[in-house]
Design a protein around this motif. Structure first.
Motif, short mmCIF file in Angstrom:
data_model
loop_
_atom_site.label_atom_id
_atom_site.label_comp_id
_atom_site.label_asym_id
_atom_site.label_seq_id
_atom_site.Cartn_x
_atom_site.Cartn_y
_atom_site.Cartn_z
N PRO A 1 0.80 -1.23 0.00
CA PRO A 1 0.00 0.00 0.00
C PRO A 1 0.84 1.28 0.00
CG PRO A 1 -0.98 -1.60 1.46
CD PRO A 1 0.34 -2.16 1.05
N LEU A 2 1.97 1.29 0.71
CA LEU A 2 2.80 2.50 0.73
C LEU A 2 3.26 2.86 -0.67
CD1 LEU A 2 5.07 2.08 3.90
CD2 LEU A 2 3.04 3.51 3.64
N ALA A 3 3.61 1.86 -1.45
CA ALA A 3 4.06 2.11 -2.83
C ALA A 3 2.93 2.64 -3.70
CB ALA A 3 4.64 0.83 -3.43
N LEU A 4 1.69 2.40 -3.28
CA LEU A 4 0.52 2.87 -4.03
C LEU A 4 0.01 4.21 -3.51
CD1 LEU A 4 -1.35 -0.56 -4.29
CD2 LEU A 4 -0.07 0.60 -6.10
N GLY A 5 0.75 4.82 -2.58
CA GLY A 5 0.42 6.17 -2.13
C GLY A 5 -0.21 6.29 -0.75
N VAL A 6 -0.46 5.15 -0.11
CA VAL A 6 -1.05 5.17 1.24
C VAL A 6 -0.10 5.86 2.21
CG1 VAL A 6 -1.51 3.61 3.19
CG2 VAL A 6 -2.60 3.20 0.97
N ASP A 7 -0.65 6.58 3.17
CA ASP A 7 0.16 7.31 4.14
C ASP A 7 0.63 6.44 5.30
OD1 ASP A 7 -0.24 10.22 3.11
OD2 ASP A 7 -2.26 9.38 3.20
N VAL A 8 -0.25 5.56 5.78
CA VAL A 8 0.08 4.70 6.91
C VAL A 8 -0.39 3.28 6.59
CG1 VAL A 8 -0.26 4.25 9.37
CG2 VAL A 8 -0.23 6.62 8.53
N GLU A 9 0.53 2.33 6.73
CA GLU A 9 0.23 0.92 6.47
C GLU A 9 0.32 0.15 7.79
OE1 GLU A 9 2.21 -2.87 4.08
OE2 GLU A 9 2.45 -0.84 3.27
N LEU A 10 -0.70 -0.67 8.05
CA LEU A 10 -0.76 -1.44 9.30
C LEU A 10 -0.68 -2.93 9.03
CD1 LEU A 10 -3.78 0.28 11.11
CD2 LEU A 10 -1.40 1.00 11.08
N HIS A 11 -0.10 -3.64 9.98
CA HIS A 11 -0.12 -5.11 9.97
C HIS A 11 -0.36 -5.60 11.38
CE1 HIS A 11 1.65 -5.86 5.90
NE2 HIS A 11 2.18 -4.68 6.13
N SER A 12 -1.22 -6.58 11.53
CA SER A 12 -1.26 -7.33 12.77
C SER A 12 -0.15 -8.36 12.67
CB SER A 12 -2.61 -8.02 12.96
OG SER A 12 -2.54 -8.88 14.08
N ALA A 13 0.96 -8.09 13.34
CA ALA A 13 2.11 -9.00 13.29
C ALA A 13 1.81 -10.32 14.00
CB ALA A 13 3.33 -8.33 13.92
N THR A 14 0.73 -10.33 14.78
CA THR A 14 0.26 -11.55 15.41
C THR A 14 -0.04 -12.63 14.37
OG1 THR A 14 -0.79 -10.16 17.08
CG2 THR A 14 -1.48 -12.46 17.00
N LYS A 15 -0.39 -12.19 13.18
CA LYS A 15 -0.87 -13.10 12.14
C LYS A 15 0.28 -13.66 11.30
CE LYS A 15 -5.04 -11.91 13.55
NZ LYS A 15 -4.82 -10.72 14.39
N PHE A 16 0.39 -13.29 10.02
CA PHE A 16 1.36 -13.92 9.13
C PHE A 16 2.81 -13.62 9.50
CE2 PHE A 16 -2.48 -13.63 6.49
CZ PHE A 16 -2.57 -14.95 6.05
N ILE A 17 3.08 -12.45 10.05
CA ILE A 17 4.46 -12.09 10.37
C ILE A 17 5.00 -12.97 11.49
CG2 ILE A 17 5.96 -10.26 11.27
CD1 ILE A 17 4.20 -8.24 9.76
N GLY A 18 4.26 -13.04 12.60
CA GLY A 18 4.66 -13.94 13.69
C GLY A 18 4.50 -15.39 13.27
N GLY A 19 3.30 -15.72 12.79
CA GLY A 19 3.07 -16.98 12.12
C GLY A 19 2.88 -18.22 12.97
N HIS A 20 3.02 -18.11 14.29
CA HIS A 20 2.93 -19.31 15.12
C HIS A 20 1.94 -19.18 16.26
CE1 HIS A 20 6.74 -19.79 12.97
NE2 HIS A 20 6.60 -21.08 13.18
N GLY A 21 1.17 -18.10 16.29
CA GLY A 21 0.15 -17.94 17.30
C GLY A 21 0.66 -17.86 18.72
N ASP A 22 1.90 -17.38 18.89
CA ASP A 22 2.47 -17.34 20.23
C ASP A 22 2.98 -15.96 20.64
OD1 ASP A 22 4.63 -17.20 18.52
OD2 ASP A 22 5.59 -19.06 19.20
N ALA A 23 2.63 -14.93 19.87
CA ALA A 23 3.05 -13.57 20.21
C ALA A 23 2.05 -12.57 19.66
CB ALA A 23 4.44 -13.28 19.63
N LEU A 24 1.83 -11.49 20.42
CA LEU A 24 0.95 -10.40 19.98
C LEU A 24 1.81 -9.21 19.57
CD1 LEU A 24 -1.74 -10.47 22.82
CD2 LEU A 24 -2.00 -11.34 20.51
N GLY A 25 1.47 -8.61 18.44
CA GLY A 25 2.23 -7.43 18.02
C GLY A 25 1.58 -6.77 16.83
N GLY A 26 1.99 -5.55 16.57
CA GLY A 26 1.48 -4.81 15.42
C GLY A 26 2.58 -3.98 14.79
#
Length: 302
Positions: free
Chosen positions: A100-125
Motif C-alpha cells: 500500500p505504501l508504494a501505491l500512495g497510502v500514508d500509513v500501512e498497518l499489519h497485525s504481526a500476530t498473524k502472518f508475520i509472527g506466524g505461530h500464534g504465540d506472540a501479539l504485536g502490530g
C-alpha cells in the motif's frame, strides 16, 4: 490500530470501509466516540467524489475481513489527498505481494500476530509510513502511549519474518486446493475470496496484489447443513478468531470476530449467521480437504 487512529484530532471524522476487522470497529465505537472523533462505515468509498472538511482519514482493508472485498487503493489515495485527508490501510491479509505504501497510502498497518509472527504465540502490530514528518509524529505517539514490544516478543516476530515467505507460499497453495474443493461442494451456498466478488474487484486485485489469493476464505453454508455442528466436527481446524499461523483455524464471525457489530449492522453488511471463515495453515492440503469433507458429511441434516 490505536496508534494509527491516534493521528486524528477531536472534531475530525474517519471513514471506514464497511467491512473491517471487528476490533477496529469496536475501538471506533467504544474509544473514538468518547473523545469526540466521529466515524462512518461506508460501502461506497470508491464512488465518492469529495469529502466533507472534517474528514481527517480514510481507513481501508483490502482484502477485507471477513468477506474478502477488494478496495481500489489508488482511487482512495487520490480521493483522500485531494481533500487533505490521509489514508490508513490495514494490510494484514497481504503481507507479501501487495504494498500500500508504494501505491500512495500514508500509513500501512499489519497485525504481526498473524502472518508475520506466524505461530500464534506472540501479539504485536506494525505501523509503517514513508513520510518522515508523519513518522516522527507516530514515533512520538508510540512513546507516549507506551506501545512497544517486549524483547522476547520482538525475538518471536523476527523468527517469524525469516520463514514468512515459505509459510505464506505453502498457505496459498493449500488455499487454492481448498477453494477448488469448496466451489463444487453442495454444502456451500456462497464463497468469498480475494477478487472473487466481481470482475471489477478481480481486476483491481490483480493490479495491486498480483491477484494473490492469500490464505483466508469465507463461505455461507447451505440450509441443508448445520454450520455449528460442522465447525465442531473438524479435527485439523481449531475454532479461533485468529489467522495467518501455521495451524488452520475456523471462525464464526457473527459470534466471534464481528460480534461487536450488532445484529442489524451485520445483516446490512452481509455477515450472516451461516458465514464461516477459514484461515488456512501449513498442514498437508489433502489432509485439510479430507477433514472438511468428513465434517460436511456428518453435518448434513437428515
Amino acid at each position: 490500530i490505536t496508534l494509527a487512529l491516534s493521528l486524528l484530532k477531536t472534531g475530525q471524522k474517519v471513514l471506514f470501509c464497511e467491512n473491517i476487522y471487528g476490533g477496529t470497529f469496536r475501538y471506533a465505537k467504544k474509544i473514538m466516540e468518547n473523545i469526540g472523533i466521529k466515524y462512518e462505515l461506508r460501502s461506497d468509498l470508491e464512488s465518492l467524489k469529495s469529502l466533507s472538511s472534517d474528514v481527517g482519514a480514510i481507513y481501508i482493508e483490502t482484502p477485507s475481513n471477513p468477506l474478502l472485498n477488494i478496495t481500489d487503493i489508488k482511487k482512495i489515495v487520490a480521493l483522500a489527498h485531494a481533500n487533505n485527508a490521509i489514508v490508513i490501510a490495514d494490510n494484514t491479509f497481504m503481507p507479501l505481494f501487495q504494498s500500500p505504501l508504494a501505491l500512495g497510502v500514508d500509513v500501512e498497518l499489519h497485525s504481526a500476530t498473524k502472518f508475520i509472527g506466524g505461530h500464534g504465540d506472540a501479539l504485536g502490530g506494525v505501523v509503517c509510513t514513508n513520510d518522515k514528518a508523519l513518522g516522527a509524529k507516530i514515533g512520538s505517539l508510540k512513546s507516549t502511549l507506551g506501545i512497544a514490544l517486549a524483547p522476547f516478543d520482538s525475538y518471536l516476530m523476527l523468527r517469524g519474518l525469516k520463514t514468512m515467505k515459505l509459510r505464506f507460499d505453502a498457505q496459498i497453495a493449500n488455499t487454492k486446493k481448498i477453494l477448488e474443493f469448496l466451489k463444487s461442494h453442495e454444502a456451500i451456498q456462497k464463497l468469498y475470496f480475494a477478487g472473487g466478488a466481481s470482475e471489477h474487484e478481480r481486476a483491481v486485485h490483480e493490479a495491486q496484489a498480483g491477484g494473490c489469493l492469500g490464505a483466508v476464505l469465507s463461505f455461507e453454508m447451505s440450509e441443508k447443513y448445520c454450520y455449528k455442528r460442522f465447525a465442531s466436527l473438524l479435527e485439523l481446524f481449531d475454532i479461533a478468531s485468529s489467522l495467518g499461523g501455521v495451524e488452520s483455524l475456523i471462525c464464526h464471525p457473527a459470534t466471534m470476530s464481528h460480534a461487536s457489530y450488532g445484529e442489524q449492522l451485520r445483516a446490512k453488511i452481509g455477515i450472516k449467521d451461516n458465514l464461516l471463515r477459514l484461515a488456512i495453515g501449513c498442514e498437508d492440503g489433502e489432509d485439510l480437504i479430507a477433514d472438511l469433507a468428513k465434517a460436511f458429511a456428518k453435518a448434513k441434516k437428515s
